[in-house]
Design an enzyme around this catalytic site. Sequence first.
Site, short mmCIF file in Angstrom:
data_model
loop_
_atom_site.label_atom_id
_atom_site.label_comp_id
_atom_site.label_asym_id
_atom_site.label_seq_id
_atom_site.Cartn_x
_atom_site.Cartn_y
_atom_site.Cartn_z
N HIS A 148 12.37 8.95 -12.10
CA HIS A 148 13.75 9.09 -11.60
C HIS A 148 13.98 8.38 -10.27
O HIS A 148 14.88 7.55 -10.14
CB HIS A 148 14.10 10.57 -11.41
CG HIS A 148 14.02 11.39 -12.65
ND1 HIS A 148 14.27 10.89 -13.91
CD2 HIS A 148 13.71 12.70 -12.83
CE1 HIS A 148 14.12 11.85 -14.80
NE2 HIS A 148 13.78 12.95 -14.17
N ASP B 15 14.77 7.99 -19.61
CA ASP B 15 14.93 8.68 -18.34
C ASP B 15 16.39 9.12 -18.30
O ASP B 15 17.29 8.29 -18.13
CB ASP B 15 14.61 7.75 -17.17
CG ASP B 15 14.74 8.43 -15.80
OD1 ASP B 15 15.36 9.53 -15.74
OD2 ASP B 15 14.25 7.89 -14.81
N HIS B 16 16.63 10.42 -18.49
CA HIS B 16 18.01 10.87 -18.68
C HIS B 16 18.89 10.58 -17.46
O HIS B 16 20.11 10.49 -17.58
CB HIS B 16 18.06 12.36 -19.03
CG HIS B 16 17.73 13.28 -17.90
ND1 HIS B 16 16.45 13.63 -17.55
CD2 HIS B 16 18.54 13.92 -17.03
CE1 HIS B 16 16.48 14.45 -16.53
NE2 HIS B 16 17.73 14.64 -16.19
#
Length: 515
Positions: free
Chosen positions: A262, A199-200
């Site tokens: 996110h 999850d960037h």
Amino acid sequence: MHIDESYRWIGGFCIEVSPVPNGVIIFGASGDLAARKLIPSLYSLYTRKLFHEKSFVVGCARTPMTDDAFRAKMEKSLRERFKNIDETKLGIFLKKLYYQAVQYDDIQSYRNLDAKLKSVALEDQLSPGLIFYLSTPASVYVPVVNLLGETGLVKENHDGIPWRNVVLEKPFGRDLESAKKLDRELREVLHERQIYRIDHYLGKETVQNILMLRFANRIFDPVWNNNYIDNVQITVGESLGIEHRAGYYEQAGLLRDMFQNHMLQLMSLVAMEAPPSFDPHCLRDEKEKLLRSVRHFPLKDINKYIVRGQYTPGNIDGQSVCGYREEENVPADSQIETFVAAKLFIDNWRWQGVPFYLRSGKRMPRKLSQIVITFKRVPHSIFGPIRSEDLAPNVLVLNVQPEEGLALTIQAKQPGPKLCMGSLTMDFKYSSIFDGDGAPEAYERLLLDCMLGDQTLFIRSDCIELSWELLTPVLNAWQDKRTDAGDLLYYPAGSWGPEAAEKLLRADGFKWFAN
């Protein structure tokens, strides 16, 4: 961890660790993510001496391409990304790039890849750990992993040496059942320690700073609870639309695209308890406990807790933009949501009664990702005739993007009369301490951690399932068009969403911080 040398102290308590040699194999290397994010991040790590001199990259995709053609394509991307590029370092780095055409469902392609990897490794007479980065549609995750397993490319010994790690981009399923199925199929080939669900957002400096802010400073923990905090808001807004991704978005929608990963991950970092150590297992255990404490939405009153919307034509920065249904390849009667606002509660001692408001949407007025912690007002004002309700509450804002930093607003004396006070904001921006090309890209941190074998910032399977347990009933209610699930509302592009999102907070006496 896969560490090449002892810890390097870079002043103060700033520690960086260098990995041992790695082979990074990028599936989907002809795509946008590899050119814009992955290769530039690896190059940046190389310039910072965090990509081992004997490490290499092999790009894989269906498109036939030579090593030199791949290098030329990546060179163009690197020159566009970096303002001041070191020609010598660039030349050395490009020689570390190779390419192998792979048909994702063809076992011979994987045998050819195996031969390519062995020939590259033989140049330096080493047996490096391998990272397989699947920058591909989620639909090919299982076929790729199965063939990697069948050809022995991800086989480890019982100690996990040499390591064979697989990195997966979201989505991790589309509901609870599909997520469980994906996990079962991956586990037939891989151990959990080999799976890096990326999850960037978790690689962004401000997101990482949540842990430092909370657990390296004594001043915050005593007030980080329902005795002092009024509400918490998390907003992730984008001014862009779906950007030619109608095929994906029509299958996903915003709740699947943003909340399951996110938004809930950000909330868990804000609300989790302190782990006993900064260890991947300990940290992810606390996130799992937090997600298990999130109150499920009452299915008979979903519309009182969640608002969903879809953008219509509007204006952003003075330019007219089309509505979602006018986007290319979107059905004229699409019911897919491009905006969601939700109110959640965490049922534990620390957070009982504190509302967490989460909001995300496309075609917002501007790109913005921030976490806002609003504290309760002072119980009594000694500064008569100023009442306690006249004094603005203290607010801590963690800005994730576009400009990473944090700000704390307090009440303070202002020049002038004896009784003259107002809000004072102490503002810190990461750009003020980073020169040249700016703060490190989130993917740099995450790729480095992959090479180090550190899963701290990656999502564990139990957290995936808990997130889907929370959201799947909502998705089912929307799909079944239940009357108590609430209607799909509409908002003009360039606004902060439907009016109902404002009412969601107004009903509790609050308002959105960014508005």
